[in-house]
Design a protein around this motif. Structure first.
Motif, mmCIF file in Angstrom:
data_model
loop_
_atom_site.group_PDB
_atom_site.id
_atom_site.type_symbol
_atom_site.label_atom_id
_atom_site.label_comp_id
_atom_site.label_asym_id
_atom_site.label_seq_id
_atom_site.Cartn_x
_atom_site.Cartn_y
_atom_site.Cartn_z
ATOM 1 N N GLU A 6 23.007 34.188 31.637
ATOM 2 C CA GLU A 6 22.545 33.039 32.396
ATOM 3 C C GLU A 6 21.021 33.025 32.493
ATOM 4 O OE1 GLU A 6 24.427 33.386 36.139
ATOM 5 O OE2 GLU A 6 26.273 32.392 35.531
ATOM 6 N N PHE A 7 20.405 34.194 32.468
ATOM 7 C CA PHE A 7 18.956 34.274 32.680
ATOM 8 C C PHE A 7 18.192 33.681 31.494
ATOM 9 C CE2 PHE A 7 14.888 36.444 32.088
ATOM 10 C CZ PHE A 7 14.287 36.170 33.307
ATOM 11 N N ARG A 8 17.236 32.814 31.805
ATOM 12 C CA ARG A 8 16.360 32.266 30.770
ATOM 13 C C ARG A 8 14.966 32.101 31.362
ATOM 14 N NH1 ARG A 8 14.099 27.612 28.680
ATOM 15 N NH2 ARG A 8 14.779 26.360 30.452
ATOM 16 N N PRO A 9 13.982 32.775 30.794
ATOM 17 C CA PRO A 9 12.625 32.623 31.331
ATOM 18 C C PRO A 9 12.088 31.219 31.105
ATOM 19 C CG PRO A 9 12.583 33.863 29.281
ATOM 20 C CD PRO A 9 14.031 33.696 29.643
ATOM 21 N N HIS A 10 11.190 30.827 31.951
ATOM 22 C CA HIS A 10 10.519 29.534 31.848
ATOM 23 C C HIS A 10 9.586 29.560 30.635
ATOM 24 C CE1 HIS A 10 8.599 25.920 33.844
ATOM 25 N NE2 HIS A 10 7.627 26.284 33.032
ATOM 26 N N ARG A 11 9.785 28.645 29.719
ATOM 27 C CA ARG A 11 8.977 28.668 28.495
ATOM 28 C C ARG A 11 7.679 27.874 28.656
ATOM 29 N NH1 ARG A 11 10.170 28.460 22.072
ATOM 30 N NH2 ARG A 11 10.507 30.642 22.586
ATOM 31 N N VAL A 12 6.554 28.536 28.420
ATOM 32 C CA VAL A 12 5.229 27.926 28.431
ATOM 33 C C VAL A 12 4.745 27.836 26.994
ATOM 34 C CG1 VAL A 12 2.837 28.125 29.215
ATOM 35 C CG2 VAL A 12 4.713 28.863 30.712
ATOM 36 N N ALA A 38 13.045 41.268 39.638
ATOM 37 C CA ALA A 38 13.409 42.579 40.167
ATOM 38 C C ALA A 38 14.012 43.487 39.116
ATOM 39 C CB ALA A 38 14.380 42.414 41.334
ATOM 40 N N GLU A 39 14.555 42.901 38.048
ATOM 41 C CA GLU A 39 15.138 43.687 36.958
ATOM 42 C C GLU A 39 14.149 43.870 35.813
ATOM 43 O OE1 GLU A 39 19.068 42.299 35.847
ATOM 44 O OE2 GLU A 39 19.393 41.544 37.872
ATOM 45 N N ARG A 40 12.890 43.550 36.087
ATOM 46 C CA ARG A 40 11.781 43.716 35.153
ATOM 47 C C ARG A 40 11.901 42.815 33.914
ATOM 48 N NH1 ARG A 40 8.510 47.840 36.702
ATOM 49 N NH2 ARG A 40 9.375 49.262 38.264
ATOM 50 N N ARG A 41 12.605 41.716 34.063
ATOM 51 C CA ARG A 41 12.673 40.737 32.986
ATOM 52 C C ARG A 41 11.522 39.755 33.128
ATOM 53 N NH1 ARG A 41 18.841 38.897 34.044
ATOM 54 N NH2 ARG A 41 17.802 38.533 36.057
ATOM 55 N N PRO A 42 10.901 39.338 32.032
ATOM 56 C CA PRO A 42 9.775 38.404 32.128
ATOM 57 C C PRO A 42 10.210 37.062 32.694
ATOM 58 C CG PRO A 42 10.470 38.656 29.850
ATOM 59 C CD PRO A 42 11.223 39.694 30.634
ATOM 60 N N LEU A 43 9.446 36.552 33.640
ATOM 61 C CA LEU A 43 9.767 35.263 34.242
ATOM 62 C C LEU A 43 9.334 34.096 33.357
ATOM 63 C CD1 LEU A 43 8.763 36.037 37.927
ATOM 64 C CD2 LEU A 43 11.072 35.809 36.995
ATOM 65 N N TYR A 44 8.418 34.387 32.426
ATOM 66 C CA TYR A 44 7.928 33.350 31.518
ATOM 67 C C TYR A 44 7.995 33.844 30.078
ATOM 68 C CZ TYR A 44 5.811 31.328 35.750
ATOM 69 O OH TYR A 44 5.595 30.805 37.003
ATOM 70 N N ASP A 45 8.192 32.895 29.186
ATOM 71 C CA ASP A 45 8.124 33.143 27.742
ATOM 72 C C ASP A 45 6.993 32.276 27.220
ATOM 73 O OD1 ASP A 45 8.652 33.608 25.038
ATOM 74 O OD2 ASP A 45 10.107 31.959 24.952
ATOM 75 N N VAL A 46 5.912 32.892 26.745
ATOM 76 C CA VAL A 46 4.717 32.148 26.348
ATOM 77 C C VAL A 46 4.566 32.158 24.836
ATOM 78 C CG1 VAL A 46 2.239 31.848 26.743
ATOM 79 C CG2 VAL A 46 3.654 32.966 28.492
ATOM 80 N N VAL A 47 4.454 30.978 24.240
ATOM 81 C CA VAL A 47 4.237 30.867 22.799
ATOM 82 C C VAL A 47 3.088 29.898 22.546
ATOM 83 C CG1 VAL A 47 6.654 31.333 22.251
ATOM 84 C CG2 VAL A 47 5.891 28.975 22.499
ATOM 85 N N THR A 48 2.457 30.058 21.414
ATOM 86 C CA THR A 48 1.365 29.182 21.004
ATOM 87 C C THR A 48 1.814 28.350 19.816
ATOM 88 O OG1 THR A 48 -0.242 30.844 21.696
ATOM 89 C CG2 THR A 48 -1.045 29.106 20.236
ATOM 90 N N CYS A 49 1.444 27.079 19.805
ATOM 91 C CA CYS A 49 1.808 26.236 18.671
ATOM 92 C C CYS A 49 0.629 25.384 18.244
ATOM 93 C CB CYS A 49 3.015 25.351 18.999
ATOM 94 S SG CYS A 49 2.641 23.874 19.959
ATOM 95 N N SER A 50 0.726 24.852 17.044
ATOM 96 C CA SER A 50 -0.268 23.946 16.471
ATOM 97 C C SER A 50 0.391 22.577 16.266
ATOM 98 C CB SER A 50 -0.771 24.504 15.134
ATOM 99 O OG SER A 50 -1.560 23.554 14.459
ATOM 100 N N ILE A 51 -0.428 21.574 15.955
ATOM 101 C CA ILE A 51 0.135 20.259 15.622
ATOM 102 C C ILE A 51 0.511 20.185 14.144
ATOM 103 C CG2 ILE A 51 -1.117 19.082 17.465
ATOM 104 C CD1 ILE A 51 -3.113 18.087 15.382
ATOM 105 N N ARG A 52 0.240 21.291 13.418
ATOM 106 C CA ARG A 52 0.584 21.385 11.994
ATOM 107 C C ARG A 52 1.581 22.520 11.787
ATOM 108 N NH1 ARG A 52 -5.021 21.035 12.194
ATOM 109 N NH2 ARG A 52 -5.185 23.286 11.840
#
Length: 337
Positions: A6-12, A38-52
């Motif tokens: 069920e757990f899914r980090p917030h994607r930035v 509390a279970e040491r799972r990342p609250l966010y998932d951060v990725v970088t993207c381009s327009i190409r």
């Protein structure tokens, strides 16, 4: 379904445009990459993207960065952040999007939170996303931005503006303030404060960017209001009068008020309210004191007064704030032990 599935980090998703400033690009990754539950799972998932398609993106420095995601990543975002760029072309000059950029932005799902750092706000404005809404940018560019987009309510004095689903920040380091604010809004002050400590930055800066605008250098013999602020912070739970703060610096009320605003960008009354709101947030998250006791200890006097100020500043009641963020504080405490 198990809790794990069920757990899914917030994607930035951070949009990297040619001419980007490396410092601003790194801010979201550094701030959103830190928080854990509390279970040491990342609250966010951060990725970088381009327009190409994936490949190099030129910075304003003497190097390029290799971006591993194309514009399709924007469709997966819960939050999209647009950092500053010095090569926005028609976006900056005419206030219109290129076809390539417009096509990339069209991939963003409705309801996605949007944010900009510094001149990244031009992208949101050119897309028509800020029409009739408040926004800010670097103070040196605010006048030009307002002329190009007269339909936007530009505030050149603040560090950032939170307008719900769209947030904009002032220049450069104000991106740190903005991203910490988003973490604070998502998971409470304790989690944001933990990130700030790790970054060795203040969790909340006083005032706005008005204090950074160049003005004639004051006489070095003139006093500042630092001692008065330190004095006030030590007795927020007590009634504090403007004349008492002025007396700490041996100034008249008029001179003190003018000097205070020059140094912090806000009035003494506004500053006191900000500090009391932050104190109340901390007490609601980190103690079991009753709402009435928190109101007294934070200097609001009554629960009703604190409720009004928190509702105005945060959009929630003290009870709702505690219910939402107490668990987040427990998680942040667990991470430090």
């Amino acid at each position: 379904m198990s809790r794990e599935t069920e757990f899914r980090p917030h994607r930035v998703v951070v949009l990297a445009l040619d001419g980007l400033l490396p410092f601003e690009l790194g801010i979201p990754h550094r701030i959103f990459g830190r928080p854990r539950d509390a279970e040491r799972r990342p609250l966010y998932d951060v990725v970088t993207c381009s327009i190409r398609p994936p490949g190099p993106v030129q910075t304003d420095a003497d190097f390029a960065i290799q971006v591993e995601h194309g514009p399709e990543a924007l469709a997966t975002a819960d939050t999209v952040i647009v950092p500053a760029s010095y090569e926005l072309g028609p976006v900056f000059e005419q206030g219109v999007l290129t076809g390539e950029l417009a096509a990339a932005l069209a991939r963003i799902r409705p309801g996605t939170r949007l944010a900009s750092i510094c001149t990244g706000v031009y992208v949101l404005a050119a897309a028509g996303l800020l029409d009739g809404r408040p926004a800010t940018t670097h103070w040196a560019d605010a006048d030009r931005f307002q002329r190009l987009f007269p339909q936007i309510e530009v505030d050149p004095d603040v560090l950032f503006i939170d307008d719900g689903d769209i947030l904009t920040s002032a220049g450069v380091a104000a991106g740190v303030d903005l991203c910490l604010h988003m973490v604070r809004r998502d998971h409470g002050a304790a989690v944001a404060n933990d990130v700030a400590r790790r970054m060795v930055v203040p969790p909340h800066r006083d005032g706005g960017q008005a204090q950074y605008i160049h003005r004639p250098v004051p006489d070095p013999q003139q006093a500042t209001t630092t001692s008065a602020r330190t004095w006030a912070l030590g007795r927020l739970h007590e009634p504090i009068q403007l004349r008492d703060m002025a007396a700490q610096e041996s100034m008249s009320v008029r001179t003190f008020t003018r000097r205070f605003r020059e140094e912090t960008g806000v009035s003494p009354g506004q500053w006191l309210t900000q500090q009391r709101v932050e104190r109340a947030r901390h007490l609601l998250e980190c103690t079991d004191r009753s709402v009435d006791q928190v109101a007294r200890d934070a200097g609001f006097g009554t629960a009703q007064s604190m409720r009004q100020h928190l509702q105005s500043a945060l959009g929630v009641t003290p009870t709702a704030y505690r219910r939402t963020f107490r668990a987040e504080n427990d998680a942040a405490t667990a991470l430090r032990t």
